[in-house]
Motif scaffolding. Structure first.
Motif, PDB file in Angstrom:
ATOM      1  N   PRO A   6      16.981   7.930  -4.728  1.00 24.88           N
ATOM      2  CA  PRO A   6      17.263   9.205  -5.396  1.00 24.88           C
ATOM      3  C   PRO A   6      16.323  10.317  -4.920  1.00 24.88           C
ATOM      4  O   PRO A   6      15.146  10.074  -4.683  1.00 24.88           O
ATOM      5  CB  PRO A   6      17.028   8.888  -6.874  1.00 24.88           C
ATOM      6  N   ARG A   7      16.865  11.515  -4.781  1.00 31.70           N
ATOM      7  CA  ARG A   7      16.011  12.684  -4.487  1.00 31.70           C
ATOM      8  C   ARG A   7      15.466  13.229  -5.804  1.00 31.70           C
ATOM      9  O   ARG A   7      14.360  13.734  -5.885  1.00 31.70           O
ATOM     10  CB  ARG A   7      16.826  13.770  -3.763  1.00 31.70           C
ATOM     11  N   ARG A   8      16.292  13.143  -6.847  1.00 32.63           N
ATOM     12  CA  ARG A   8      15.865  13.671  -8.144  1.00 32.63           C
ATOM     13  C   ARG A   8      16.390  12.744  -9.255  1.00 32.63           C
ATOM     14  O   ARG A   8      17.574  12.810  -9.614  1.00 32.63           O
ATOM     15  CB  ARG A   8      16.424  15.084  -8.296  1.00 32.63           C
ATOM     16  N   ALA A   9      15.496  11.900  -9.733  1.00 30.97           N
ATOM     17  CA  ALA A   9      15.890  10.928 -10.771  1.00 30.97           C
ATOM     18  C   ALA A   9      15.491  11.453 -12.147  1.00 30.97           C
ATOM     19  O   ALA A   9      14.358  11.879 -12.348  1.00 30.97           O
ATOM     20  CB  ALA A   9      15.212   9.583 -10.516  1.00 30.97           C
ATOM     21  N   VAL A  10      16.432  11.416 -13.069  1.00 33.81           N
ATOM     22  CA  VAL A  10      16.181  11.921 -14.429  1.00 33.81           C
ATOM     23  C   VAL A  10      16.526  10.824 -15.439  1.00 33.81           C
ATOM     24  O   VAL A  10      17.598  10.226 -15.368  1.00 33.81           O
ATOM     25  CB  VAL A  10      17.034  13.179 -14.705  1.00 33.81           C
ATOM     26  N   VAL A  11      15.593  10.558 -16.347  1.00 30.76           N
ATOM     27  CA  VAL A  11      15.847   9.575 -17.406  1.00 30.76           C
ATOM     28  C   VAL A  11      15.899  10.322 -18.734  1.00 30.76           C
ATOM     29  O   VAL A  11      15.002  11.097 -19.052  1.00 30.76           O
ATOM     30  CB  VAL A  11      14.743   8.494 -17.434  1.00 30.76           C
ATOM     31  N   LEU A  12      16.969  10.084 -19.478  1.00 30.45           N
ATOM     32  CA  LEU A  12      17.107  10.721 -20.797  1.00 30.45           C
ATOM     33  C   LEU A  12      16.347   9.929 -21.835  1.00 30.45           C
ATOM     34  O   LEU A  12      16.641   8.757 -22.044  1.00 30.45           O
ATOM     35  CB  LEU A  12      18.582  10.812 -21.176  1.00 30.45           C
ATOM     36  N   HIS A  13      15.395  10.554 -22.482  1.00 33.31           N
ATOM     37  CA  HIS A  13      14.580   9.899 -23.502  1.00 33.31           C
ATOM     38  C   HIS A  13      14.865  10.524 -24.847  1.00 33.31           C
ATOM     39  O   HIS A  13      15.402  11.626 -24.907  1.00 33.31           O
ATOM     40  CB  HIS A  13      13.100  10.054 -23.147  1.00 33.31           C
ATOM     41  N   PRO A  14      14.462   9.895 -25.970  1.00 33.29           N
ATOM     42  CA  PRO A  14      13.861   8.577 -26.016  1.00 33.29           C
ATOM     43  C   PRO A  14      14.873   7.496 -25.644  1.00 33.29           C
ATOM     44  O   PRO A  14      16.024   7.544 -26.136  1.00 33.29           O
ATOM     45  CB  PRO A  14      13.444   8.401 -27.479  1.00 33.29           C
ATOM     46  N   GLN A  15      14.446   6.540 -24.827  1.00 30.71           N
ATOM     47  CA  GLN A  15      15.272   5.383 -24.524  1.00 30.71           C
ATOM     48  C   GLN A  15      14.387   4.231 -24.076  1.00 30.71           C
ATOM     49  O   GLN A  15      13.179   4.397 -23.874  1.00 30.71           O
ATOM     50  CB  GLN A  15      16.328   5.706 -23.469  1.00 30.71           C
ATOM     51  N   PHE A  16      14.992   3.088 -23.892  1.00 32.76           N
ATOM     52  CA  PHE A  16      14.312   1.893 -23.380  1.00 32.76           C
ATOM     53  C   PHE A  16      13.530   2.294 -22.129  1.00 32.76           C
ATOM     54  O   PHE A  16      14.062   2.995 -21.268  1.00 32.76           O
ATOM     55  CB  PHE A  16      15.377   0.853 -23.059  1.00 32.76           C
ATOM     56  N   THR A  17      12.277   1.864 -22.056  1.00 34.21           N
ATOM     57  CA  THR A  17      11.405   2.409 -21.014  1.00 34.21           C
ATOM     58  C   THR A  17      11.479   1.683 -19.668  1.00 34.21           C
ATOM     59  O   THR A  17      10.944   2.178 -18.678  1.00 34.21           O
ATOM     60  CB  THR A  17       9.937   2.385 -21.503  1.00 34.21           C
ATOM     61  N   ARG A  33      11.651  13.419 -16.910  1.00 40.05           N
ATOM     62  CA  ARG A  33      12.154  13.059 -18.239  1.00 40.05           C
ATOM     63  C   ARG A  33      12.915  14.222 -18.844  1.00 40.05           C
ATOM     64  O   ARG A  33      12.432  15.347 -18.833  1.00 40.05           O
ATOM     65  CB  ARG A  33      10.993  12.711 -19.164  1.00 40.05           C
ATOM     66  N   SER A  34      14.047  13.892 -19.381  1.00 35.39           N
ATOM     67  CA  SER A  34      14.815  14.867 -20.134  1.00 35.39           C
ATOM     68  C   SER A  34      14.791  14.360 -21.574  1.00 35.39           C
ATOM     69  O   SER A  34      15.334  13.291 -21.853  1.00 35.39           O
ATOM     70  CB  SER A  34      16.230  14.867 -19.569  1.00 35.39           C
ATOM     71  N   VAL A  35      14.105  15.080 -22.456  1.00 32.96           N
ATOM     72  CA  VAL A  35      13.862  14.518 -23.792  1.00 32.96           C
ATOM     73  C   VAL A  35      14.762  15.185 -24.835  1.00 32.96           C
ATOM     74  O   VAL A  35      14.706  16.408 -25.029  1.00 32.96           O
ATOM     75  CB  VAL A  35      12.378  14.669 -24.186  1.00 32.96           C
ATOM     76  N   LEU A  36      15.570  14.378 -25.482  1.00 32.94           N
ATOM     77  CA  LEU A  36      16.436  14.887 -26.551  1.00 32.94           C
ATOM     78  C   LEU A  36      15.635  14.997 -27.844  1.00 32.94           C
ATOM     79  O   LEU A  36      14.872  14.091 -28.178  1.00 32.94           O
ATOM     80  CB  LEU A  36      17.602  13.923 -26.788  1.00 32.94           C
ATOM     81  N   ASP A  37      15.818  16.110 -28.552  1.00 28.31           N
ATOM     82  CA  ASP A  37      15.203  16.255 -29.878  1.00 28.31           C
ATOM     83  C   ASP A  37      16.170  15.729 -30.935  1.00 28.31           C
ATOM     84  O   ASP A  37      17.352  15.525 -30.667  1.00 28.31           O
ATOM     85  CB  ASP A  37      14.960  17.748 -30.185  1.00 28.31           C
ATOM     86  N   TRP A  38      15.617  15.592 -32.129  1.00 27.50           N
ATOM     87  CA  TRP A  38      16.449  15.257 -33.299  1.00 27.50           C
ATOM     88  C   TRP A  38      17.739  16.074 -33.290  1.00 27.50           C
ATOM     89  O   TRP A  38      17.637  17.255 -33.040  1.00 27.50           O
ATOM     90  CB  TRP A  38      15.630  15.568 -34.561  1.00 27.50           C
ATOM     91  N   PRO A  39      18.909  15.518 -33.515  1.00 29.64           N
ATOM     92  CA  PRO A  39      19.216  14.130 -33.841  1.00 29.64           C
ATOM     93  C   PRO A  39      19.570  13.303 -32.599  1.00 29.64           C
ATOM     94  O   PRO A  39      20.375  12.364 -32.701  1.00 29.64           O
ATOM     95  CB  PRO A  39      20.394  14.241 -34.800  1.00 29.64           C
ATOM     96  N   PHE A  40      18.982  13.632 -31.462  1.00 30.59           N
ATOM     97  CA  PHE A  40      19.039  12.800 -30.254  1.00 30.59           C
ATOM     98  C   PHE A  40      20.444  12.663 -29.664  1.00 30.59           C
ATOM     99  O   PHE A  40      20.804  11.626 -29.130  1.00 30.59           O
ATOM    100  CB  PHE A  40      18.434  11.412 -30.525  1.00 30.59           C
ATOM    101  N   ARG A  41      21.236  13.729 -29.813  1.00 30.85           N
ATOM    102  CA  ARG A  41      22.595  13.690 -29.261  1.00 30.85           C
ATOM    103  C   ARG A  41      22.702  14.653 -28.089  1.00 30.85           C
ATOM    104  O   ARG A  41      21.945  15.617 -28.002  1.00 30.85           O
ATOM    105  CB  ARG A  41      23.620  14.072 -30.334  1.00 30.85           C
ATOM    106  N   LEU A  42      23.651  14.402 -27.218  1.00 25.44           N
ATOM    107  CA  LEU A  42      23.784  15.236 -26.025  1.00 25.44           C
ATOM    108  C   LEU A  42      24.336  16.613 -26.348  1.00 25.44           C
ATOM    109  O   LEU A  42      24.017  17.591 -25.691  1.00 25.44           O
ATOM    110  CB  LEU A  42      24.715  14.561 -25.008  1.00 25.44           C
ATOM    111  N   THR A  43      25.154  16.692 -27.391  1.00 28.70           N
ATOM    112  CA  THR A  43      25.866  17.943 -27.599  1.00 28.70           C
ATOM    113  C   THR A  43      25.676  18.588 -28.962  1.00 28.70           C
ATOM    114  O   THR A  43      25.977  19.758 -29.115  1.00 28.70           O
ATOM    115  CB  THR A  43      27.378  17.733 -27.407  1.00 28.70           C
TER     116      THR A  43
END
Ligand code: PLP
Length: 353
Positions: free
Chosen positions: A92-103, A118-128
């Motif tokens: 990968p040239r640019r790897a992004v992991v959506l957190h919080p998730q299994f590490t 890291r792309s960190v989702l805030d409460w309530p941890f949903r994409l949309t």
């Protein structure tokens, strides 16, 4: 190997906190007896240990279970091996992991020498909803997400995941807990039309087979071939292959569906009780075999729970969470009730002390 990043031990997992004699609410492996057919399959496989393992039948069974071509199936020594293989094979040239998730996906990428964003989702941890807090760069060519996500228990709609697909991007969806969801409606496991999607599955959780190491991934044939070439010879044992084949049968899928329905009831009980308590934030609409709770206090609450005999998963080793978060496995209502009493006492002591 300990893998620290930004002060977080990515190698920490719930089993490290568990100990004999304590009620284990930190590890999300289903408790309870294995079905007789699975126990018999494993016993029978032990009688064939004098021969090298043959993976064909298990691979075909997985393919049938998900409506895929066997060439799109790679059997792995647990989901954990899939993360490592992907990290070693992809560039990968640019790897992004959506957190919080299994590490482990992030840990495996880092161990293979890839920078990880890291792309960190805030409460309530949903994409949309209500607005997404995490930004996934358009040029990210590798994105990793869990569904349902450990530790938030959030189930993302399949349409949100499909919305993350881009030409030239690999989207890895960790579906280790997908069979906790009755009907598996949001799973992408059967979507061979999405050529950039890699789905990772585990038999560890639902079947209580953490020690056997069996899982698999589903991906485009070319990627499966590349990943397979990076595996050692005979990566799975005969009992692990037998378990994968058996757990992919229509009977097994129906059994897992029954477990998933029982889980819904047991989880509703725990969530209702937690939600009724003041001062707690419980991640809404959990879909996994665990519930994520913010008690607002410090790690002393978790320590007191441990002193009272209950081990919960600490939140502070998940990027995006902290010591005020605990993840609690869903167990039978009687065990949950005992946990709730201990939790009340641990929180009361934290306030008074
Ligand atoms: C979200 C998630 N994915 C994958 C795994 C690893 O599963 P396996 O035991 O199949 O390697 C775990 C284990 O805790 C997990 O929580």
């Amino acid at each position: 190997m300990t893998r620290w990043s930004d002060g977080i031990d990515l190698s920490h997992h719930g089993d490290a906190d568990s100990a004999p004699g304590l009620v284990d609410l930190a590890v999300n492996v289903r408790h309870g007896a294995q079905p007789a057919w699975l126990a018999a399959t494993l016993r029978d496989a032990l009688g064939r240990l004098d021969r090298y393992p043959v993976a064909v039948a298990a691979r075909e069974a997985v393919a049938r279970r998900h409506g895929r071509d066997p060439n799109e199936v790679l059997l792995t020594s647990g989901a954990a091996e899939a993360f490592v293989l992907l990290a070693r094979v992809l560039r990968p040239r640019r790897a992004v992991v959506l957190h919080p998730q299994f590490t482990e996906p992030e840990a495996a990428l880092r161990a293979a020498g890839h920078p990880v964003e890291r792309s960190v989702l805030d409460w309530p941890f949903r994409l949309t909803s209500p607005v997404t807090s995490a930004v996934i760069p358009k040029d990210a060519d590798l994105v990793v997400i869990g569904n349902p996500t450990n530790p938030t228990s959030v189930l993302h709609p399949a349409s949100d995941l499909v919305g993350l697909c881009r030409p030239g991007r690999i989207l890895v969806v960790d579906e280790a807990f997908a069979d906790c969801v009755p009907g598996e409606g949001e799973s992408l496991a059967g979507r061979s039309d999405l050529s950039g999607v890699v789905v990772i599955r585990s038999l560890t959780k639902t079947w209580g087979l953490a020690g056997l190491r069996c899982g698999y991934l589903l991906a485009a044939r070319e990627l499966v071939e590349e990943l397979s070439a990076a595996q050692p010879l005979w990566p799975l044992s005969t009992p692990a292959l037998a378990a994968i084949e058996a757990c992919s049968s229509p009977l097994a899928v129906a059994t897992a569906e029954g477990y998933a329905r029982e889980l819904v009831e047991a989880r509703s009980f725990l969530v209702a009780a937690l939600t009724a308590r003041t001062g707690l934030r419980v991640v809404p609409d959990p879909a996994g075999s665990f519930v994520l709770v913010d008690h607002g206090g410090d790690d002393a609450v978790r320590q007191r729970l441990r002193d009272a005999g209950f081990v919960v998963r600490r939140g502070d080793t998940f990027p995006g969470l902290g010591a005020s978060w605990i993840r609690v496995a869903v167990r039978d209502p009687e065990t949950s009730t005992r946990f709730l009493h201990a939790f009340d006492a641990a929180r009361a002591l934290a306030v008074s002390g």
